[in-house]
Design a protein around this motif. Structure first.
Motif, PDB file in Angstrom:
ATOM      1  N   GLU A 237       0.832  -1.199   0.000  1.00 52.21           N
ATOM      2  CA  GLU A 237       0.000   0.000   0.000  1.00 52.21           C
ATOM      3  C   GLU A 237       0.874   1.260   0.000  1.00 52.21           C
ATOM      4  N   ILE A 238       0.445   2.252  -0.751  1.00 51.08           N
ATOM      5  CA  ILE A 238       1.152   3.531  -0.813  1.00 51.08           C
ATOM      6  C   ILE A 238       0.241   4.615  -0.254  1.00 51.08           C
ATOM      7  N   ILE A 239       0.755   5.361   0.708  1.00 56.43           N
ATOM      8  CA  ILE A 239       0.034   6.514   1.252  1.00 56.43           C
ATOM      9  C   ILE A 239       0.752   7.740   0.715  1.00 56.43           C
ATOM     10  N   LEU A 240       0.011   8.567  -0.010  1.00 59.57           N
ATOM     11  CA  LEU A 240       0.602   9.730  -0.662  1.00 59.57           C
ATOM     12  C   LEU A 240      -0.079  10.999  -0.178  1.00 59.57           C
ATOM     13  N   VAL A 241       0.723  12.016   0.103  1.00 61.68           N
ATOM     14  CA  VAL A 241       0.191  13.335   0.431  1.00 61.68           C
ATOM     15  C   VAL A 241       0.737  14.305  -0.606  1.00 61.68           C
ATOM     16  N   GLY A 242      -0.156  15.105  -1.175  1.00 58.69           N
ATOM     17  CA  GLY A 242       0.285  16.052  -2.188  1.00 58.69           C
ATOM     18  C   GLY A 242      -0.809  16.983  -2.644  1.00 58.69           C
ATOM     19  N   LYS A 243      -0.500  17.717  -3.696  1.00 62.24           N
ATOM     20  CA  LYS A 243      -1.413  18.701  -4.293  1.00 62.24           C
ATOM     21  C   LYS A 243      -2.103  18.041  -5.479  1.00 62.24           C
ATOM     22  N   GLU A 244      -3.421  18.258  -5.610  1.00 68.12           N
ATOM     23  CA  GLU A 244      -4.230  17.534  -6.593  1.00 68.12           C
ATOM     24  C   GLU A 244      -4.932  18.462  -7.577  1.00 68.12           C
ATOM     25  N   ILE A 245      -5.079  17.959  -8.814  1.00 72.93           N
ATOM     26  CA  ILE A 245      -5.978  18.554  -9.796  1.00 72.93           C
ATOM     27  C   ILE A 245      -6.808  17.432 -10.402  1.00 72.93           C
TER      28      ILE A 245
ATOM     29  N   ALA B 234      -1.122  11.265   9.527  1.00 69.93           N
ATOM     30  CA  ALA B 234      -1.738  12.018  10.617  1.00 69.93           C
ATOM     31  C   ALA B 234      -1.941  13.488  10.282  1.00 69.93           C
ATOM     32  N   ALA B 235      -1.006  14.082   9.553  1.00 64.99           N
ATOM     33  CA  ALA B 235      -1.087  15.519   9.275  1.00 64.99           C
ATOM     34  C   ALA B 235      -1.042  15.766   7.771  1.00 64.99           C
ATOM     35  N   VAL B 236      -2.154  16.286   7.234  1.00 68.45           N
ATOM     36  CA  VAL B 236      -2.207  16.642   5.822  1.00 68.45           C
ATOM     37  C   VAL B 236      -2.260  18.165   5.754  1.00 68.45           C
ATOM     38  N   PRO B 237      -1.243  18.794   5.148  1.00 63.52           N
ATOM     39  CA  PRO B 237      -1.231  20.254   5.079  1.00 63.52           C
ATOM     40  C   PRO B 237      -2.469  20.814   4.379  1.00 63.52           C
ATOM     41  N   GLU B 238      -2.856  22.018   4.768  1.00 60.96           N
ATOM     42  CA  GLU B 238      -4.007  22.685   4.161  1.00 60.96           C
ATOM     43  C   GLU B 238      -3.782  22.819   2.660  1.00 60.96           C
TER      44      GLU B 238
END
Length: 154
Positions: A10-18, A83-87
């Motif tokens: 499993e991959i957990i990714l945090v980023g900016k989306e379009i 746990a923490a996803v930036p605004e």
């Protein structure tokens, strides 16, 4: 083109989306704009718990109708803890999968586009859970850059 088959957890990714579509004539421009924003504004600096700060992912997911409809494109980092996803950013979880990995080599982003055209026309049994481009130390902006494209397969 050469490829290899690998399995990933499993991959957990945090980023900016379009959200975009290959049918949208501005698709490439929008994706390039997102990359530019992410890199120039150093948005990745606010992402916590990165697994590897030297690897940025360009994730294609949430496909509406395979490669023909809209999908999400996210630029970000794989993280160990969500746990923490930036605004202004999103969290995406990609299930464990088997991937066909094809390496784009040469001038970018042209080589990326050529490799995706190959993927779309190849006899690859895709499952559309999440495909991603892996930008690591081999991507240096030169004519010899390399980017691995991971395509989820059956």
């Amino acid at each position: 083109m050469n490829f290899k088959i690998v399995e990933k957890d499993e991959i957990i990714l945090v980023g900016k989306e379009i959200r975009t579509s290959n049918e949208d004539k501005n698709c490439r421009i929008e994706i390039e704009k997102l990359w530019k924003e992410f890199l120039e504004q150093k948005l990745g600096d606010s992402i916590q718990n990165k697994i590897n700060s030297g690897e940025i992912l360009g994730l294609y997911t949430d496909y509406e109708n395979k490669e023909f409809g809209t999908y999400s494109f996210i630029v970000g980092y794989e993280v160990s803890d969500a746990a923490a996803v930036p605004e202004g950013m999103v969290l995406k979880v990609i299930p464990p999968s088997k991937y066909c990995v094809i390496t784009a080599k040469g001038k970018m982003p042209e080589s990326i586009g050529e490799t995706w055209k190959y993927i779309w026309n190849a006899d690859i049994q895709r499952i559309y859970t999440g495909d991603f481009e892996l930008y690591d130390k081999r991507y240096d902006g030169s004519e010899n850059s390399e980017v691995d494209i991971y395509v989820a397969v059956k």
